[in-house]
Scaffold this active site. Structure first.
Site, mmCIF file in Angstrom:
data_model
loop_
_atom_site.group_PDB
_atom_site.id
_atom_site.type_symbol
_atom_site.label_atom_id
_atom_site.label_comp_id
_atom_site.label_asym_id
_atom_site.label_seq_id
_atom_site.Cartn_x
_atom_site.Cartn_y
_atom_site.Cartn_z
ATOM 1 N N HIS A 167 0.869 -1.168 0.000
ATOM 2 C CA HIS A 167 0.000 0.000 0.000
ATOM 3 C C HIS A 167 0.911 1.225 0.000
ATOM 4 C CE1 HIS A 167 -2.434 -3.008 2.268
ATOM 5 N NE2 HIS A 167 -3.464 -2.450 1.681
ATOM 6 N N ASP B 210 2.351 1.803 3.316
ATOM 7 C CA ASP B 210 3.305 0.821 3.843
ATOM 8 C C ASP B 210 4.716 1.309 3.527
ATOM 9 O OD1 ASP B 210 1.213 -0.918 4.482
ATOM 10 O OD2 ASP B 210 1.341 -1.952 2.559
ATOM 11 N N MET C 199 2.708 -5.830 -7.685
ATOM 12 C CA MET C 199 1.395 -5.275 -7.347
ATOM 13 C C MET C 199 1.536 -4.154 -6.335
ATOM 14 S SD MET C 199 -1.051 -5.413 -4.646
ATOM 15 C CE MET C 199 -1.554 -6.942 -3.836
ATOM 16 N N GLU D 94 -10.862 -6.410 -4.969
ATOM 17 C CA GLU D 94 -10.854 -7.408 -3.898
ATOM 18 C C GLU D 94 -12.083 -7.250 -3.033
ATOM 19 O OE1 GLU D 94 -7.138 -7.522 -1.782
ATOM 20 O OE2 GLU D 94 -8.104 -8.240 0.042
ATOM 21 N N LYS E 191 -14.749 -8.219 0.121
ATOM 22 C CA LYS E 191 -14.772 -8.668 1.520
ATOM 23 C C LYS E 191 -16.160 -8.382 2.058
ATOM 24 C CE LYS E 191 -12.088 -8.345 5.813
ATOM 25 N NZ LYS E 191 -11.147 -7.538 6.622
ATOM 26 N N GLU F 162 -9.605 -13.255 -2.253
ATOM 27 C CA GLU F 162 -8.799 -13.639 -1.085
ATOM 28 C C GLU F 162 -9.502 -14.742 -0.315
ATOM 29 O OE1 GLU F 162 -7.070 -10.595 1.440
ATOM 30 O OE2 GLU F 162 -7.376 -11.836 3.211
ATOM 31 N N HIS G 24 -11.432 -13.815 2.865
ATOM 32 C CA HIS G 24 -12.603 -12.952 2.725
ATOM 33 C C HIS G 24 -13.841 -13.755 2.343
ATOM 34 C CE1 HIS G 24 -9.980 -9.093 2.191
ATOM 35 N NE2 HIS G 24 -9.778 -9.719 3.328
ATOM 36 N N ASP H 172 -5.036 -13.638 -3.568
ATOM 37 C CA ASP H 172 -4.501 -13.522 -2.210
ATOM 38 C C ASP H 172 -4.719 -14.833 -1.477
ATOM 39 O OD1 ASP H 172 -3.614 -10.942 -2.465
ATOM 40 O OD2 ASP H 172 -5.110 -10.034 -1.159
ATOM 41 N N ASP I 215 -11.596 -11.519 10.721
ATOM 42 C CA ASP I 215 -10.568 -11.619 9.686
ATOM 43 C C ASP I 215 -9.272 -12.170 10.296
ATOM 44 O OD1 ASP I 215 -9.195 -11.284 7.344
ATOM 45 O OD2 ASP I 215 -8.979 -9.122 7.544
ATOM 46 N N ASP J 209 -6.593 -14.042 8.631
ATOM 47 C CA ASP J 209 -5.356 -13.923 7.844
ATOM 48 C C ASP J 209 -4.262 -14.879 8.278
ATOM 49 O OD1 ASP J 209 -6.352 -12.028 6.126
ATOM 50 O OD2 ASP J 209 -5.416 -10.313 7.094
ATOM 51 N N ASP K 90 -1.411 -13.061 1.578
ATOM 52 C CA ASP K 90 -1.910 -11.907 2.331
ATOM 53 C C ASP K 90 -2.301 -12.373 3.720
ATOM 54 O OD1 ASP K 90 -2.825 -9.532 3.177
ATOM 55 O OD2 ASP K 90 -4.488 -9.374 1.771
#
Lengths: 386, 386, 386, 386
Positions: free
Chosen positions: D53, D56, D87, D180, D182, D216, D219, D244, D254, D256, D286
């Site tokens: 991102h 980030d 990406m 994406e 969710k 993902e 998600h 993802d 969530d 992950d 992810d």
């Protein structure tokens, strides 16, 4: 329309109205208020009391003088507003030391520290008058069951509870424990996932009479369970020492929404149970305002929680006085003189008589129970059109 | 690879291999087999025993002579195959008389009939040697909580259980009860939704020592709960009298799939718990074959259940013998001599000493637990690449 | 209070009021009524129309003369009551031939038979005036993805839809298709699990203009999804050809409860969307009465569905006229002249100007949106206390 | 056993290995590493690329000189390790300005700022070579549908996507978008809840050819959906631009988790789909390490993700080469010459011929599909005992 909240013991945790709107995907949206400021806010909206985790009041690394200062300001706010502190609890989840649990950590150092922290937090709660002490073991669980034996975890948890009940007795505190279940989050799976698990766990303790439950709407809803039934079992067992009201969609992350926000009907059945059984311990709104809100919105949130309870309590009276509904319910559960001899204490003769009785299965099955009607009338009471 | 099933008490209900593949949206795909035929099928696949609801064996309206005929054929099949009947139960859900519950029906006639039916079914189970009697109250619940008071339902349920334990005692039967929880389906909400609720309920009975639980994988998974943790609590309480193995995705309709069908890893952790704690009561596969199958497929299904258990039991041995995993686990839970004085029975001095101890929170928190490694190694054991 | 249902196109399927109360754990509790009888029942409660699967009207093995007889009686009932048949559909799930799907079966014989059956069922629907033809592929899915390639299944499904749209065109029928999604049950996983998947699938067809969706509350709720958002996307795409109203708790078996039975608030938001966007296609109550009911209860159920919709439609008017709520909403979404140049069609200059603009992030972030207030006021409108 | 990761484009986001272990109930457990440090860590474990991102890499309030410094160090790390940046994406959720959404905010200032921020972030991504640009609208949703009209939200979302595709075209960037989905968290309900919704939404855009999806695992699992089926639809539509990989229990927050951590079987079916259809875009993990881990544990986590994929890819080869499984599958889907004339493009004659054909429903239905056997054999391949 105005509602008089003073007939109920409505409380909020410092962490609820003090929530700053952060979440795993976003930074704080509200500035942090001091414990004293939060008490004034709660006084303004008309709450009865305020609850805290030890570290809501005192930062984990507070020096004695900082602690003193905070406590003095907090005490003054309580005095100024007339709010009481009916419940306190320990934060056994935030600090990295609890990354793999507190009472059920594999590490004896962590388990010992958790006991120490809880004793100190109990002292703090009692200092402010708490008579209920809540345990929510947010980190007591696993992501992978390869990492820890669950039976051992139960034993560790029991050891801690036994130690702490003794501590309370030893200190002569007027304090009862209330255990709060949650199925998951922040751990992948939390031990004692439901209020039922907690009620069962209590029976394995050395002092079950000192320990009850603190069911929370959102926590049972996360598992898609009927919260009212969980609370009913606690009531039936005389174990409903405290309750956390909020709301939450089934099968989702921990949402902690305003009471009644998601489902007014399930909230109604809960209020009905509490009112019908004259629940009189505190009702704590363990929820927080949306991230979209400022502190005016936080007050809207807090007032909304209490208003919704009061509105639903009025609906309960209406339901209980509704002649059409009550007539159906009475008809459905009418005693049958022919059956009376078969109930009550067992006897050999009673069993024999019952075995000999001939039931007309088809006729009994054909009775109309009118549950569609009862439920629709309930909906119309809720909607205010009846 | 062949597996020897005879070291385990693997059982199937008549209703499992006898399931004809119907569901709410479809007609039977397999013709109905007789109880005796199903026993021969189970003998062929190598099962240890067979369980039944009263009406799996005897239709609800069977005449005495029909009943006799069926029982004789069933007995012969048992004798021919060497299968035993370790468990029996009552069908308190299929007949329309139970449309609003059995023991918790509002109608006293229904409650009385349910007691009568259960006494007769207990007699039948005992006649075939059952030592475990399961109670699954599939209709004990509500769609709308406007229709019934849940606390009253708990009382009715307790009255029934108390009556029936007395009946067993009175008749000198060697029989223990095992209560099976389910959160919903066919009712909107079923009382005593989880194994935890059942364990708590048992403690309110007159003869708790006679009553344990029969947890079922699929039922806890419907609520998205960690089944292994539920079973661990039952083991911890000495209440794991029986177990129903199958599989099911979280948050779905009652799927009753072959053991291990959905999630091999959670099945592994369950088998690990059962093996580690030397569970030796029957393991019943309460599942059925897909609707796509004929009776050869039913045998594939039944063999698959047992094979998967045996394969996972071998993986448990491998896990327990894996030096790398065991070293990490041992390190994580190593005793700490400095902490030992703080554990065990409470004393005033111990509490004081513990309160006085200084913990280095940061150092303790920094310990690496290597849970990612343990879990990945577990996965690689499961995948057979380690 | 009475409500006038005639302003809405409220319909019921024959399978809804004709549901006999059986479920996977219980036998029928209501005797089966004929299609004509069900039409009279629907006439009595005030419905606008009736829908059917081919085999709701004509048993799969009906002879031509039986079919004729049934159709004549059904037609007479329609004429007598004034009910219309706005929608028809095919039963592609009940017969064992569909045990592994219809259009997506691996077996070409099954795929061909499904096409044949659907063509005949389309003819039947058109014969009775249906202008909407629903496809619910209840068996199009898998339990185990080892058994079937999902991409191939999508291709098979598309081939069938293309063939059938051509059939409709070829016959000059005034008929549009509406695809109905469901995530699971009776299959472990059904293809095109949500309305979103269906909308995407439609865009891959040869005649997307003829094909829309038929979203069903319960089906999206089974996946814990916000139904209103799914319907909004369909509306946005001009694809809301039909809708199935009922209710259902999240993450549970297919409950098909009376509209508004579980969650009045989500039902309200749905009615609000439909009313605000002037939805005027039929609203079909795809639900059934509780198993506790006789046919009087079925009528209570049917009337309840329609009453709840009408009550909520009144609440929508109140919400839309509520000055306090509307003022907040208007304030929150007020246009900002400084921003206007940045919206609308892209241009290089616009992008450059926007990139050059300085936003005061903190000030913008600090705006109070008063969502707690809006939502609480909505609750109070729903509860009839505002 | 060692696996060669270089045959796959395995990537990690900076936010994945850089996750510091904080969650809503706990503080950071790992110190924050710089972007460059994280690239070295990824190089050490053998990853192919790194995603980010905007924030980030560059803090939202970074000065140009700070930004320069960070970018230089990041570039050097990429050069040193050979990692690429396939990406990039925009953080449109963390800052309080996005508290009620970004592209779908009611506030035009927020919508404009979101466009600006995304254009800048696109420039940044392209600067580092990204060819895929992901959009995850974490704040695009509602808690209460009283607060926002969902149809309007769809329009706003579309306007933003149309503007940004034009921006990419205008700048001549070699960049495709991947949306994406969710269902919820951090919003109560997020718009475009599933990959299906996203695929449908794409078809309403001005440049659908530039836009695909980034499904993902976690998600879709949050909604209890079969992820493989969602991905299959994207593949079928030519829209699987990115993926993802991680893991997650159904119906939970969530999580992950590491790929394959929860359910190895569903992970296997996903890998099978990707391998069978020769997916060759990046596979991004992810996910993040447990809170119990230090950075050695983070490396275990990252290696575990990649190892599990490779192990499962080997299992796919074994499954595809398994004669017994393949024979059953071939038999089940064998072409039938009698049916061939009925498939392919519609014609009046074909429809007539098909309508005239007589199917032997019972015989077709009786075919054994041996799905229990296929699935059990799959399990045994997974368990490494076949």
């Amino acid at each position: 329309m105005e509602y008089d909240f003073s007939t109920k013991k409505f409380t909020f945790g410092l962490w609820t109205v003090g929530n700053t709107g952060a979440d795993p995907f976003g930074a704080n949206v509200r500035e942090k208020l001091s414990p004293a400021d939060l008490v004034y806010l709660l006084g303004e909206v008309g709450a009865y009391g305020v609850n805290f985790h030890d570290n809501d009041l005192l930062p984990i690394d507070a020096t004695p003088s900082e602690a003193n200062h905070i406590k003095k300001a907090f005490r003054k706010a309580l005095d100024d507003t007339g709010l009481v502190v009916p419940m306190a609890t320990t934060n056994l989840f935030f600090d990295p030391i609890f990354k793999d649990g507190a009472f059920t950590s594999s590490d004896p150092k962590v388990r010992a520290y958790a006991l120490q922290k809880t004793m100190n937090a109990i002292d703090l709660g009692v200092e402010f008058g708490a008579e209920i002490y809540v345990f929510w073991g947010g980190r007591e669980g696993t992501e992978s069951d390869a990492t820890k034996d669950a039976v051992t975890a139960f034993k560790h948890n029991r050891e801690a509870m036994n130690f702490l009940t003794e501590y309370v007795i030893d200190n002569g505190y007027n304090l009862r424990f209330a255990l709060e279940a949650k199925p998951n989050e922040p751990r992948g799976n939390i031990f004692n996932a439901t209020t039922g698990n907690m009620l069962a766990f209590i029976e394995t303790l050395d002092h079950p009479e000192m320990v009850g439950v603190n069911p929370e709407v959102a926590h049972e809803h996360m598992a898609g369970l009927n919260f009212t039934h969980q609370v009913a079992q606690a009531l039936d067992a005389g174990k409903l020492f405290h309750i956390d009201l909020n709301d939450q969609a089934f099968g989702r992350y921990d949402q902690d929404f305003r009471f009644g926000m998601v489902n007014l009907k399930s909230a109604f059945f809960l209020v009905k149970l509490l009112e019908d059984y004259h629940y009189s311990n505190p009702a704590s709104f363990d929820a927080h305002a949306f991230r979209t809100e400022d502190y005016e919105g936080v007050k809207d949130f807090a007032r909304g929680c209490m208003r919704t309870y009061m509105i639903l309590a009025d609906k309960v009276k209406q339901f209980n006085a509704d002649a059409e509904i009550q007539a159906i319910l009475a008809k459905n559960s009418a005693q049958d003189p022919a059956m009376t001899p078969f109930f009550g204490a067992y006897s050999t003769d009673k069993a024999a008589a019952l075995k000999a009785y001939t039931f007309d299965r088809k006729t009994i099955a054909a009775r109309s129970l009118q549950y569609e009607k009862i439920d629709q009338l309930t909906n119309e009471i809720l909607l205010g059109v009846r």
